[in-house]
Design an enzyme around this catalytic site. Structure first.
Site, short mmCIF file in Angstrom:
data_model
loop_
_atom_site.label_atom_id
_atom_site.label_comp_id
_atom_site.label_asym_id
_atom_site.label_seq_id
_atom_site.Cartn_x
_atom_site.Cartn_y
_atom_site.Cartn_z
N LYS A 45 -16.40 22.15 0.38
CA LYS A 45 -14.95 21.87 0.34
C LYS A 45 -14.67 20.40 -0.33
CE LYS A 45 -13.57 20.48 4.23
NZ LYS A 45 -13.25 19.85 5.36
N ASP A 82 -5.31 -4.00 5.07
CA ASP A 82 -5.30 -3.64 6.11
C ASP A 82 -7.28 -4.10 6.97
OD1 ASP A 82 -6.38 -1.56 4.91
OD2 ASP A 82 -5.36 -0.66 5.32
N ARG A 114 -6.19 3.40 -7.94
CA ARG A 114 -7.61 3.46 -7.78
C ARG A 114 -7.55 1.45 -7.44
NH1 ARG A 114 -8.52 8.63 -6.28
NH2 ARG A 114 -8.77 9.78 -7.92
N GLU A 165 -8.13 17.14 6.73
CA GLU A 165 -8.87 18.53 7.59
C GLU A 165 -7.81 19.02 8.64
OE1 GLU A 165 -12.63 18.51 9.23
OE2 GLU A 165 -13.45 18.50 7.56
N ASP A 182 1.75 -0.95 -0.26
CA ASP A 182 0.23 -0.19 -0.44
C ASP A 182 1.13 1.32 0.28
OD1 ASP A 182 -2.49 1.97 -0.29
OD2 ASP A 182 -2.74 1.54 2.12
N LYS A 221 -6.56 -6.66 -6.02
CA LYS A 221 -5.78 -7.11 -5.33
C LYS A 221 -5.07 -8.68 -5.43
CE LYS A 221 -4.85 -4.27 -1.74
NZ LYS A 221 -3.85 -3.91 -0.14
#
Length: 993
Positions: free
Chosen positions: A486, A683, A658, A432, A332, A664
């Site tokens: 946003k 994960d 993507r 954020e 990853d 995988k």
């Protein structure tokens, strides 16, 4: 509780109904008595994996193998004939081996069992009216838990209170974006897991906001527990090549031992007495490497602890073996190759304003520089240029100020400064947080705007993963009401009808605006940045009167003015590039699988050296292929390919953007068809199939789910790619060491076999075989030359070429032709030299008198035999220890300068060598011990024979190792993919090396 709760319908209940059914109090939680009762009823809140470690089972296992049976039979026979000294020695051998096996295997099992505790999170739990942190394993149905941003949910819960709460359920549902939760929602019975907005699930994480919830399901009753059950169903442990090799070897050596026993009986014309039986048994024991299994366990347990210290927790010992054969590492990006620390480094406003931002981390310190040019392709930052403007609160342009206010107010992340530690921390979404740090650098943090300047947040529409945007309505101190928007640029431009900041941009359609911004988006993405856009509009008093908390967001999110975009950077870990280069040098292909934009993924891949030659990114395949770029691919393109098309590719992609869990699995299948050995990271729960299907599944310890960890063989406690590379290096070192001590251990047995079998040709005056060594001497030699030096070789440090050699071919197993040659050639030579010295002392330097009854004890006629046995014992024992030193490096000359410099490096081997000398001296020179137990005499001038044997051994060893380079030349085991990747680098890897 009056009745066992149903674990399937809590999403259809109101929060009050859930509390009532669970007999729980939202204000005080459960009492201690209630907790004890429910813990007894429902058990520990943990996923059920392998059974706990049983010391008794591990101990029993040490006494249920062929070697122990043979040793026990030999000991019983010795007691039967009242040879107590011999019986004691045999029992000592038995219990030493059993003790080694028990302590090492038990310690290894306990290490694995403790893994769950090391990776178990805590929860803030309300009990007896008090909130306290508790391990999630102690949660029971009815517990009230508090959830805040960053928490790992400890169990399946019905929400009782939510304040802007969002959870990341990607590990369970595959949904990439956080899910907004609302405790007031009452869902339908047939709503899917992902649509139950009033529930939170075990092992998911809180990405935003806070809440309060009541636990209704724990352990295997949770949603992740249900998946875990399916994963465990029919899951059988498969033996590795090493285990299969050892099994085959054990069967072969057992057969040899039986044949040798028959030969001993035949040599004595089947006139079998206690001495003949003991010799046959001792010879059989000498053939079987009794310490091998225990030393393999010991070596792997030590490697397991070493890897644990290096942040890699091994759940399955046999995975260490496979690591040494890995040809491809599929990793990853976020948090593994990168630091998972979002930092805002660039801001672009269409009114010809481009800014670069200094400073990394959470500390809001760093300058904001205005670029000389607004064109990102040729913008420069020259900090000595007068044209450059240092941006401060006093000289910010109106457009930048709007951008900063939007980033600050349309934001739920909180920065905190600890006066005691002097460190900054954050609570909230990483993206954020990066925006908030940026605003704080310009003195426009949310805390300053709201608490000091008087801005008020009137309404908030939280981030929605479906529309990828967030809206906040805020009122300034002068009464002006702003709406800030946003999110993802393509979603923000859909809501924009104006861009007054740059009249040159036409906005007669959202697609037109996006097209105008797309070059800037691509430019940021090409630099590895994640792009976030911000827009605003002013709401008139009349419009504000029509807005309430129930106003649909669609009514608000229109007619916005586009302000600008920011680029957020997740910097690569400093060690990632060096680690990837090490993999290239080791013949290992690193593949990056990420959910990012292809341009962002490509940029990061270049930075960490996964892609070494940028020219190849634009290369197309030839006319026989599918006509797409195969070095960097988007998952949808790869998934759309047939097996035939994938197999036709000259090489598989090294970057897939993507990426989905299904991608995988498809990549692993493709790699397996190319005979690759794959290490795969993951994960989420939906990564479990790929983790199990890979040769080595590696779960993330920090960000990974419990189910992913259970499906994996290794857990990274730091989620760092460099740790994977260190684990591969350790796996290679370990397997190399196993080959070394297997060579030494079995080679020493071959030496004993040759010596003791040829020795059957010597007969006394009565025609009976005169044994070249007594049974006790055989066992002592076996113990001295077997377990101690083999254990020392098991911890030998890695050779210099450990991570520059290509991956080992797993199809060859442990006993390659080279290993077999080392065992047979070196072992036979040592045994031959030893029995030759025995013969020389008997017939050349002695009178040739073999006496009578010399197998039973000493009498004057046995003087020559006992002296010859002393020479034989010294030669055989000490030459095998010399052989152990030779096995430290089966290619380099044993007496070369580099090896001589390292002669005292392995303290265990030095100790083994000294121990062998000490025992040899005791066996030769201590009265009664030498003649009564070992049935041999001390030697004097005969030591010259022993040292000449050493010289001959070292000469032979040097010649053999020299010839080996021609007989067994190094071979590069590389897949076509590896060869193409190395060729594409145009020598850059060699230069880095």
């Amino acid at each position: 509780m009056s009745a066992e709760p149903s674990f399937t319908d809590y999403h259809t209940l109101t929060s009050e109904e859930a509390l009532q059914r669970l007999e729980a109090s939202a204000s005080s939680g459960l009492s201690d008595d209630q907790v004890s009762l429910r813990l007894a009823t429902y058990g520990e809140n943990a996923l059920v994996g392998e059974n706990g470690v049983s010391a008794l089972k591990v101990l029993i296992a040490q006494f249920t193998n062929v070697l122990v049976v043979i040793l026990a039979a030999a000991s019983a026979l010795s007691f039967a004939v009242k040879d107590f000294a011999e019986a004691t020695v045999i029992l000592l051998v038995l219990f030493i081996n059993a003790a080694i096996g028990f302590f090492q295997e038990y310690k290894a099992e306990k290490t694995v069992e403790s893994l769950k505790k090391m990776t178990s999170p805590n929860a803030q739990v309300l009990r007896n009216g008090t909130i306290a942190p508790l391990p999630t394993s102690e949660l029971v149905p009815g517990d009230i838990i508090l959830l805040t941003s960053g928490d790992v949910v400890g169990a399946d819960c019905r929400l009782l209170e939510t304040i802007n709460l969002e959870t990341d359920e990607a590990l369970l549902t595959g949904e990439a974006l956080p899910i907004h939760k609302d405790y007031t929602t009452v869902c339908k019975t047939d709503d899917s897991v992902g649509d139950r907005f009033n529930l939170v699930y075990s092992s998911t994480t809180v990405t935003k906001g806070r809440g309060r919830a009541v636990v209704y399901a724990t352990g295997m009753s949770t949603e992740v527990g249900k998946i875990a059950k399916k994963l465990m169903a029919g899951n059988k442990k498969r033996k590795t090549k090493l285990a299969k090799s050892l099994d085959k070897m054990a069967l072969v050596l057992l057969a040899v031992a039986i044949v040798l026993a028959i030969i001993v009986f035949a040599a004595n014309r089947f006139k079998i007495n206690s001495e003949v039986i003991l010799y046959a048994v001792s010879l059989a024991i000498a053939v079987i490497p009794e310490g091998l299994v225990a030393i393999v366990t010991l070596t792997m347990a030590i490697g397991m602890r070493r890897m644990s210290k290096q942040k890699a927790l091994v759940r399955q010992l046999n995975s260490i073996e496979i690591l040494g054969s890995v040809t491809d590492i599929c990793s990853d990006k976020t948090g593994t190759l990168t630091q998972s620390k979002m930092v805002l480094v660039r801001a672009f406003i269409p009114s010809n304003e481009l800014y670069h931002i200094d400073g990394l981390g959470l500390e809001p310190i760093g300058n904001v520089y205005k670029a000389i040019s607004s064109n990102e392709s040729d913008s420069t930052i020259n900090r000595n240029s007068k044209a450059e403007v240092l941006v401060e609160d006093s000289n910010m342009s109106p457009s930048l100020e709007l951008l900063v206010k939007g980033a600050s107010l349309c934001n739920n992340a909180v920065l905190k400064y600890d006066n005691e530690t002097g460190e900054w921390s954050s609570a909230g979404d990483p993206t954020e947080t990066a925006l908030q740090v940026f605003a704080t650098k310009l003195q426009h943090s949310k805390e300053i705007l709201v608490n000091r300047q008087g801005y008020k947040i009137l309404y908030e529409y939280p981030f929605d993963s479906g529309i990828k945007r967030m809206t906040v309505i805020a009122q300034s101190p002068d009464g002006t009401v702003f709406a800030f928007l946003k999110g993802a640029t393509e979603k923000i431009t859909e809501c924009c009808t104006q861009s007054p900041l740059n009249p040159e941009i036409g906005v007669n359609s959202s697609s037109n605006l996006y097209s105008a911004l797309e070059p800037h988006i691509e430019s940021m993405a090409a630099d590895g940045l994640r792009v976030i856009s911000i827009a605003y509009k002013i709401i008139s008093p009349s419009e504000l009167e029509c807005i309430s908390s129930n106003t649909p967001r669609e009514q608000i999110e229109q007619n916005f003015n586009y302000i600008g975009m920011v680029g957020i950077y997740d910097p690569p870990r400093p060690e990632s590039r060096d680690s990837v280069i090490k993999c290239h040098q080791a013949g290992i292909v690193v593949r990056m699988l990420t959910g990012d934009h292809p341009a962002t993924a490509t940029a990061i891949a270049k930075q960490v050296a996964i892609i070494q030659d940028s020219k190849r990114i634009s290369d197309k395949l030839d006319s026989t292929s599918v006509g797409i770029n195969n070095l960097v691919m988007v998952a949808r393109d790869f998934d759309a390919m047939t097996i035939e098309q994938i197999d036709a590719l000259p090489e598989l992609p090294v970057v897939i953007a993507r990426c989905t869990p299904e991608t995988k699995v498809k990549l692993i299948e493709a790699l397996h068809r190319r005979k690759a050995v794959v290490a795969m990271t993951g994960d989420g729960v939906n990564d479990s199939p790929s983790l199990k299907y890979a040769d080595v599944g590696i779960a993330m310890g920090m960000a990974g789910s419990d189910v992913a960890k259970q499906a994996s063989a290794i857990i990274l406690t730091d989620d760092n790619f460099a740790t994977i590379v260190r684990a591969v290096a350790e796996g290679r070192r370990m397997f190399s060491n196993i080959a070394k001590f297997a060579t030494e251990l079995i080679g020493s047995n071959v030496a004993e076999l040759v010596c003791l079998t040829v020795g059957l040709a010597f007969r006394d005056l009565n025609g009976r075989t005169v044994f070249p060594l007594s049974p006790v001497a055989i066992l002592a030699n076996n113990m001295l030359t077997g377990t101690p030096p083999a254990m020392a070789l098991g911890v030998e440090r890695a050779l210099p070429e450990n991570m520059t050699n290509p991956p080992r071919d797993p199809a060859k197993g442990l006993f390659t032709w080279e290993v077999v040659s080392d065992i047979i050639v070196q072992g036979a030579f040592i045994g031959g030299i030893s029995i030759t010295c025995y013969w020389l002392r008997l017939d050349v330097f002695g009178d040739g008198n073999l006496g009578s009854g010399c197998n039973i004890g000493y009498n004057p006629s046995c003087d020559t035999v006992f002296k010859a046995r002393g020479v034989n014992f010294a030669c055989l024992t000490l030459m095998i220890l010399n052989f152990a030193y030779s096995c430290r490096d089966t290619r380099r000359q044993t007496l070369s300068i580099p090896m001589l410099k390292r002669v005292f490096e392995n303290r265990g081997l030095v100790f083994s060598y000294l121990l062998a000398w000490v025992i040899t001296m005791i066996a030769l020179y201590v009265p009664k011990v030498n003649t009564s137990i070992f049935k041999q005499h001390y030697i004097t001038w005969e030591w010259s024979m022993v040292f000449i044997a050493f010289i001959v051994q070292f000469i032979f060893d040097a010649i053999y190792k020299y010839l080996k380079q021609f007989i067994f030349p190094p071979t590069f085991r590389a897949t076509q993919s590896q060869l193409l990747l190395q060729k594409s680098s145009q020598g850059k890897i060699i230069e880095e090396k």
